[in-house]
Design an enzyme around this catalytic site. Structure first.
Site, PDB file in Angstrom:
ATOM      1  N   ASN A 109      -2.529   9.106  -4.144  1.00  0.00           N
ATOM      2  CA  ASN A 109      -1.131   9.409  -3.601  1.00  0.00           C
ATOM      3  C   ASN A 109      -0.085   8.486  -4.050  1.00  0.00           C
ATOM      4  O   ASN A 109      -0.256   7.070  -4.086  1.00  0.00           O
ATOM      5  CB  ASN A 109      -1.170   9.235  -2.109  1.00  0.00           C
ATOM      6  CG  ASN A 109      -0.001   8.720  -1.235  1.00  0.00           C
ATOM      7  OD1 ASN A 109       0.978   9.724  -1.897  1.00  0.00           O
ATOM      8  ND2 ASN A 109       0.032   8.407  -0.191  1.00  0.00           N
ATOM      9  N   LYS A 125       2.808   7.862  -3.795  1.00  0.00           N
ATOM     10  CA  LYS A 125       3.883   7.444  -2.734  1.00  0.00           C
ATOM     11  C   LYS A 125       5.258   7.441  -3.647  1.00  0.00           C
ATOM     12  O   LYS A 125       5.304   8.383  -4.265  1.00  0.00           O
ATOM     13  CB  LYS A 125       3.483   6.046  -2.473  1.00  0.00           C
ATOM     14  CG  LYS A 125       2.276   5.880  -1.468  1.00  0.00           C
ATOM     15  CD  LYS A 125       1.949   4.593  -0.938  1.00  0.00           C
ATOM     16  CE  LYS A 125       0.527   4.555  -0.355  1.00  0.00           C
ATOM     17  NZ  LYS A 125       0.196   3.317   0.551  1.00  0.00           N
ATOM     18  N   HIS A 142       0.680  10.531   7.255  1.00  0.00           N
ATOM     19  CA  HIS A 142       0.326   9.474   6.712  1.00  0.00           C
ATOM     20  C   HIS A 142       0.828   8.063   7.374  1.00  0.00           C
ATOM     21  O   HIS A 142       1.824   8.218   8.035  1.00  0.00           O
ATOM     22  CB  HIS A 142       0.708   9.287   5.068  1.00  0.00           C
ATOM     23  CG  HIS A 142       0.440   8.136   4.415  1.00  0.00           C
ATOM     24  ND1 HIS A 142       1.011   6.801   4.655  1.00  0.00           N
ATOM     25  CD2 HIS A 142      -0.890   7.942   3.448  1.00  0.00           C
ATOM     26  CE1 HIS A 142       0.137   5.856   3.775  1.00  0.00           C
ATOM     27  NE2 HIS A 142      -0.663   6.869   3.218  1.00  0.00           N
ATOM     28  N   GLU A 200       2.608   5.727   6.751  1.00  0.00           N
ATOM     29  CA  GLU A 200       3.737   5.325   6.375  1.00  0.00           C
ATOM     30  C   GLU A 200       4.897   6.147   7.164  1.00  0.00           C
ATOM     31  O   GLU A 200       5.701   5.682   7.595  1.00  0.00           O
ATOM     32  CB  GLU A 200       3.845   5.180   4.908  1.00  0.00           C
ATOM     33  CG  GLU A 200       3.168   3.888   4.544  1.00  0.00           C
ATOM     34  CD  GLU A 200       2.830   4.026   2.875  1.00  0.00           C
ATOM     35  OE1 GLU A 200       2.105   3.183   2.430  1.00  0.00           O
ATOM     36  OE2 GLU A 200       3.155   5.005   2.183  1.00  0.00           O
ATOM     37  N   GLU A 236      -7.515   6.332   7.186  1.00  0.00           N
ATOM     38  CA  GLU A 236      -7.014   5.352   6.639  1.00  0.00           C
ATOM     39  C   GLU A 236      -6.684   4.252   7.511  1.00  0.00           C
ATOM     40  O   GLU A 236      -5.711   4.343   8.409  1.00  0.00           O
ATOM     41  CB  GLU A 236      -5.759   5.954   5.966  1.00  0.00           C
ATOM     42  CG  GLU A 236      -4.880   6.858   6.761  1.00  0.00           C
ATOM     43  CD  GLU A 236      -3.564   6.708   6.073  1.00  0.00           C
ATOM     44  OE1 GLU A 236      -3.252   6.403   5.021  1.00  0.00           O
ATOM     45  OE2 GLU A 236      -2.542   7.000   6.840  1.00  0.00           O
ATOM     46  N   GLY A 269      -3.073  -1.524   1.312  1.00  0.00           N
ATOM     47  CA  GLY A 269      -2.392  -2.403   0.343  1.00  0.00           C
ATOM     48  C   GLY A 269      -2.889  -3.872   0.927  1.00  0.00           C
ATOM     49  O   GLY A 269      -2.033  -4.787   0.129  1.00  0.00           O
ATOM     50  N   SER A 277      -7.304   0.375   0.555  1.00  0.00           N
ATOM     51  CA  SER A 277      -7.655  -0.583  -0.486  1.00  0.00           C
ATOM     52  C   SER A 277      -9.012  -0.030  -1.578  1.00  0.00           C
ATOM     53  O   SER A 277      -9.969  -0.743  -1.645  1.00  0.00           O
ATOM     54  CB  SER A 277      -8.027  -1.986   0.318  1.00  0.00           C
ATOM     55  OG  SER A 277      -6.745  -2.435   0.627  1.00  0.00           O
TER      56      SER A 277
END
Length: 263
Positions: free
Chosen positions: A13, A15, A105, A107, A175, A181, A221
């Site tokens: 991904n 992003k 996702h 985000e 996730e 991250g 990660s």
């Protein structure tokens, strides 16, 4: 539960990174770096999820050079067409030879306030257009402390699968938001525990055959140094990779996880 062979899926991904010119260079380098690896066959499937502005360029490159990477969108609209400025229809993605689309996702849930119900509508939209939804579920650090590791992702997946046919082709990605991250991945045991519970949800909602064939990924990660430990777990069928998917050497090493797993 029925027995099925699930091809490992390593999904990158990107992003909001890499313009269409950078995308060309990246895909060419990645393909070169994997030229002697087994990918695009029954060994490992590689999927790339570029920004929307890169999709046509990457599609053309994959076709022209016969590069066996699957292509996917990072999101799609619940609507098929109409006066929805800035939205992307699943029909558009299908015309660009996308096989997959990421839905829900963390985000999107956080920055665009996407609810479980919106995610469920997007799953249906993807399936209407012959796309395979990569349904993302996961918990925040607050959720983890309050409810434990599996309660929130299990609830999210239950809603996302409402009304989905047992024959539907889907992918599920666990996730943990607290790991994305952060550099601090879940342990393989944590990932396995949640992925197994998600597979139980698929069995309950879609049946044992669907649960046996559906790939459940881990994301958060992921890097070359830890991918093998995740892939040893029986219910982890691949990875949804973020930052590491932007580094050719790192991502290619993740795709080559089998060298380190002993399979």
């Amino acid at each position: 539960m029925a027995v099925a062979t699930r091809t490992p899926f390593i999904a990158g991904n990107w992003k909001m990174n890499l313009d269409h010119l950078q995308a060309i260079a990246f895909v060419q380098k990645l393909h070169w770096s994997l030229k002697d690896a087994k990918h695009g066959d029954d060994s490992v499937e590689v999927g790339l999820f570029p920004p929307f502005t890169d999709l046509r360029t990457v599609q053309t490159l994959l076709d022209a050079d016969k590069i066996p990477f699957a292509l996917g969108g990072q999101d799609l609209s619940t609507k098929d067409s109409g006066a929805y400025t800035g939205e992307i229809s699943g029909a558009f993605l299908a015309k660009l030879a996308c096989r997959y689309v990421i839905i829900g996702h963390s985000e999107r849930r956080e920055y665009h306030a996407e609810s479980d119900e919106v995610v469920a509508e997007k799953v249906k939209a993807a399936l209407r257009h012959g796309l395979v939804p990569v349904i993302c579920v996961g918990e925040t650090s607050e959720d983890l402390e309050k409810f434990g590791a599996s309660a929130v992702p299990v609830g999210q997946l239950q809603v996302a699968l409402d009304g989905v046919a047992s024959s539907a082709d889907i992918v599920v990605a666990y996730e943990p938001v607290w790991a994305i991250g952060s550099g601090q991945a879940a342990t393989p045991e944590q990932a396995q525990d949640v992925c197994a519970k998600l597979r139980d949800v698929i069995a309950d909602k879609l049946g044992a055959d669907a649960a046996a064939r559906t790939r459940v990924l881990y994301g958060g990660s992921v890097k070359a140094a830890n991918i093998a430990s995740f892939m040893r777990e029986p219910d982890v069928d691949g990875a949804l990779v973020g930052g590491a998917s932007l580094v050719v050497d790192e991502f290619s090493a993740i795709v080559r996880f089998q060298k380190h797993v002993g399979v």
